[in-house]
Design a protein around this motif. Structure first.
Motif, short mmCIF file in Angstrom:
data_model
loop_
_atom_site.label_atom_id
_atom_site.label_comp_id
_atom_site.label_asym_id
_atom_site.label_seq_id
_atom_site.Cartn_x
_atom_site.Cartn_y
_atom_site.Cartn_z
N ASP A 75 0.89 -1.00 0.18
CA ASP A 75 0.17 -0.17 0.23
C ASP A 75 0.89 1.29 -0.08
O ASP A 75 0.76 1.96 -0.71
CB ASP A 75 -0.81 -0.05 1.14
CG ASP A 75 -2.07 -0.90 0.99
OD1 ASP A 75 -2.11 -1.76 -0.11
OD2 ASP A 75 -2.56 -1.45 2.19
N ILE A 76 1.64 1.24 0.95
CA ILE A 76 2.61 2.35 0.82
C ILE A 76 3.67 2.33 -0.41
O ILE A 76 3.89 3.70 -0.90
CB ILE A 76 3.80 2.31 2.13
CG1 ILE A 76 2.61 2.26 3.39
CG2 ILE A 76 4.86 3.37 2.28
CD1 ILE A 76 3.72 1.84 4.46
N SER A 77 3.89 1.37 -0.81
CA SER A 77 4.78 1.43 -2.13
C SER A 77 4.04 1.68 -3.63
O SER A 77 4.57 1.70 -4.61
CB SER A 77 5.61 0.16 -2.45
OG SER A 77 6.38 -0.06 -1.11
N GLY A 78 2.87 1.62 -3.33
CA GLY A 78 1.88 1.78 -4.50
C GLY A 78 1.51 0.60 -5.34
O GLY A 78 1.38 0.81 -6.50
N LEU A 79 1.75 -0.58 -4.73
CA LEU A 79 1.74 -1.86 -5.46
C LEU A 79 0.51 -2.81 -4.54
O LEU A 79 0.45 -2.79 -3.42
CB LEU A 79 2.96 -2.67 -5.41
CG LEU A 79 4.26 -1.96 -5.96
CD1 LEU A 79 5.57 -2.65 -5.65
CD2 LEU A 79 4.01 -1.84 -7.67
N ASP A 80 -0.02 -3.53 -5.44
CA ASP A 80 -1.01 -4.39 -4.97
C ASP A 80 -0.50 -5.67 -4.19
O ASP A 80 0.73 -5.74 -4.46
CB ASP A 80 -2.24 -4.77 -5.94
CG ASP A 80 -1.57 -5.74 -7.25
OD1 ASP A 80 -0.61 -6.29 -7.02
OD2 ASP A 80 -2.11 -5.56 -8.18
N TYR A 81 -1.29 -6.43 -3.58
CA TYR A 81 -0.44 -7.48 -2.73
C TYR A 81 0.18 -8.39 -3.40
O TYR A 81 1.36 -8.64 -3.23
CB TYR A 81 -1.88 -8.16 -1.76
CG TYR A 81 -1.22 -9.19 -1.16
CD1 TYR A 81 -0.36 -9.21 -0.09
CD2 TYR A 81 -1.61 -10.53 -1.57
CE1 TYR A 81 -0.04 -10.37 0.88
CE2 TYR A 81 -1.28 -11.49 -0.81
CZ TYR A 81 -0.38 -11.55 0.25
OH TYR A 81 -0.09 -12.56 1.04
N GLU A 82 -0.40 -8.72 -4.73
CA GLU A 82 0.32 -9.86 -5.48
C GLU A 82 1.79 -9.27 -6.17
O GLU A 82 2.74 -10.11 -6.18
CB GLU A 82 -0.69 -10.07 -6.85
CG GLU A 82 -1.95 -10.97 -6.50
CD GLU A 82 -1.63 -12.36 -5.79
OE1 GLU A 82 -0.48 -12.87 -6.10
OE2 GLU A 82 -2.63 -12.70 -4.80
N ARG A 83 1.63 -7.87 -6.51
CA ARG A 83 2.65 -7.52 -6.96
C ARG A 83 3.86 -7.27 -5.91
O ARG A 83 5.09 -7.55 -6.19
CB ARG A 83 2.59 -6.16 -7.77
CG ARG A 83 1.75 -6.24 -8.97
CD ARG A 83 1.66 -5.03 -9.83
NE ARG A 83 1.04 -5.34 -11.03
CZ ARG A 83 0.31 -4.12 -11.61
NH1 ARG A 83 0.01 -3.05 -10.96
NH2 ARG A 83 -0.40 -4.46 -12.82
N MET A 84 3.34 -6.90 -4.71
CA MET A 84 4.45 -6.86 -3.77
C MET A 84 5.17 -8.28 -3.39
O MET A 84 6.12 -8.38 -3.14
CB MET A 84 3.81 -6.29 -2.76
CG MET A 84 4.86 -5.76 -1.44
SD MET A 84 5.59 -4.35 -2.29
CE MET A 84 7.35 -4.77 -1.93
N LEU A 85 4.24 -9.33 -3.41
CA LEU A 85 4.74 -10.64 -3.11
C LEU A 85 5.66 -11.03 -4.30
O LEU A 85 6.83 -11.44 -4.03
CB LEU A 85 3.78 -11.68 -3.29
CG LEU A 85 2.75 -11.92 -1.96
CD1 LEU A 85 1.33 -13.01 -2.27
CD2 LEU A 85 3.35 -12.39 -0.93
N THR A 86 5.70 -10.48 -5.57
CA THR A 86 6.69 -10.67 -6.48
C THR A 86 7.95 -10.01 -6.09
O THR A 86 8.88 -10.60 -6.29
CB THR A 86 5.94 -10.19 -7.96
OG1 THR A 86 4.76 -11.13 -8.26
CG2 THR A 86 7.10 -10.51 -8.99
#
Length: 395
Positions: A75-86
């Motif tokens: 959320d803070i980085s502007g990425l959804d959960y799936e993209r942050m996992l990647t």
């Protein structure tokens, strides 16, 4: 790639708390407290709420806390959960992104251009895998086994915001199926070395292209071969950039060491296509040019639309050692080729013959005549030249 001891499987990704902390620190996050062995609290580089990263894998709520941490960082980085996992997945290697800019709404691309983007991205990765085995200007089918094994180990990630982006999740360690060094071709193939070769070849291509744009000379591409540049790579790049507003290949290195390199980006513009196509022609040419007057029957016709130039293929009867010749014809001469095809006539024409890879081309065609031929002098239809079994377009 070796999975860290503290990594756990989270929604299909391997997430390591310690390496998540290391990743955040490289992004400018700072540690603001915590309890040794239990958790760390990190604050983002910009104003925002701190995030707690759990460290105790044996804690009952560890997975839930780690899931919440990944979602909060996203959320803070502007990425959804799936993209942050990647981004945090330590089970994958480097991220290679192929971006093609087009005058369309972000996140969309014409279907044919999207297909071309994926095909070009694939060819670039294959060319890098082959170049890791051997530095040469033209591969053809050489080292195809290594390239195929490498591509089987690559995963495709989600696209991202932009005109269109293809994301390749590439391995770092040894490639399954190519674990034995080949005589004369160095050590066993590793994913990280392929990625490094991709970057070195792209950077060398960028430099050679800049020199071509200044001098109109393709000579700089010869020196670039030692860095992994080849016919296959320059041809794939030309197709990546063609019919676009520009293209970019970016690499995010998934190395968790403190001195890990930052992201690498190499960009190409539509004006670079001429240099890339010139280099492809230079690399593919394996015989000197020679003037010929060839007679042959038209067996293939291809052009984008009526009223434009096109390409034909001749089955050669006489006048050239080539079994087949490709010829680019302007509109009026292409119409003569259509007539020859429809009426079963042969074409006689003169020009400059060049061999590019496995294909023979006739340039600067002139003196075209349509000729009647008897079955006694027609080429044997069972005879095929060496490019007929290649898994790529003829033109």
């Amino acid at each position: 790639m070796t999975i860290p001891m503290d990594a756990v499987a989270l929604d299909g990704s391997w997430i390591s708390p310690s390496q998540t902390v290391a990743y955040l620190q490289r992004q400018g996050w700072t540690i603001r407290g915590g309890r040794e062995g239990l958790y760390l609290r990190l604050a983002p580089p910009t104003a925002g709420q701190s995030v707690v990263v759990p460290l105790d894998v044996g804690h009952a709520d560890f997975r839930n806390l780690l899931t919440d941490a990944v979602a909060a960082v996203g959320d803070i980085s502007g990425l959804d959960y799936e993209r942050m996992l990647t981004r945090l997945d330590v089970g994958i290697g480097d991220l290679v992104r192929f971006r093609k800019e087009m005058p369309t709404p972000h996140g969309t691309i014409p279907w044919s251009s999207g297909q071309s983007l994926i095909a070009s991205s694939t060819r670039l990765l294959e060319a890098a895998a082959k170049a890791q085995r051997e530095k040469t200007q033209y591969f053809g089918n050489k080292h195809w086994t290594s390239a195929k094994a490498y591509m089987n180990s690559v995963r495709m990630g989600q696209t991202e915001i932009g005109s269109y982006v293809v994301t390749a999740l590439t391995p770092v360690g040894d490639i399954a199926g190519v674990d034995v060094p080949l005589p004369g071709f160095g050590e066993a193939l590793t994913g990280r070395e392929v990625t490094r070769t991709l970057v070195s070849s792209l950077e060398a291509t960028r430099e050679a292209t800049d020199q071509f744009n200044r001098t109109s000379s393709s000579a700089a591409f010869d020196e670039a071969v030692q860095y992994g540049v080849s016919y296959e790579l320059t041809q794939a790049l030309a197709r990546l950039v063609a019919n676009s507003d520009g293209a970019e290949v970016g690499v995010e290195w998934r190395d968790w060491r403190e001195d890990a390199p930052g992201p690498t980006y190499v960009q190409f513009e539509p004006s670079d296509v001429t240099a890339l196509e010139s280099a492809s022609t230079r690399f593919a040419r394996t015989e000197p040019s020679v003037g010929v007057t060839a007679l042959g029957t038209v067996t293939l016709l291809d052009r984008p639309r009526p009223g434009t130039a096109g390409v034909i293929r001749l089955n050669v009867i006489e006048g050239s050692q080539a079994k087949k010749l490709r010829v680019r014809l302007p509109e009026e001469l292409y119409d003569q080729a259509i007539q020859a095809f429809r009426e079963g006539l042969a074409m006689r024409l003169s020009g400059r013959q060049e061999k590019e890879g496995r294909l023979y081309w006739l340039y600067d065609p002139q003196g075209i005549d349509l000729v009647e031929v008897t079955s006694a002098v027609e080429p044997d239809p069972a005879v095929q030249d060496s490019d007929d079994d290649l898994d790529r377009p003829l033109f």
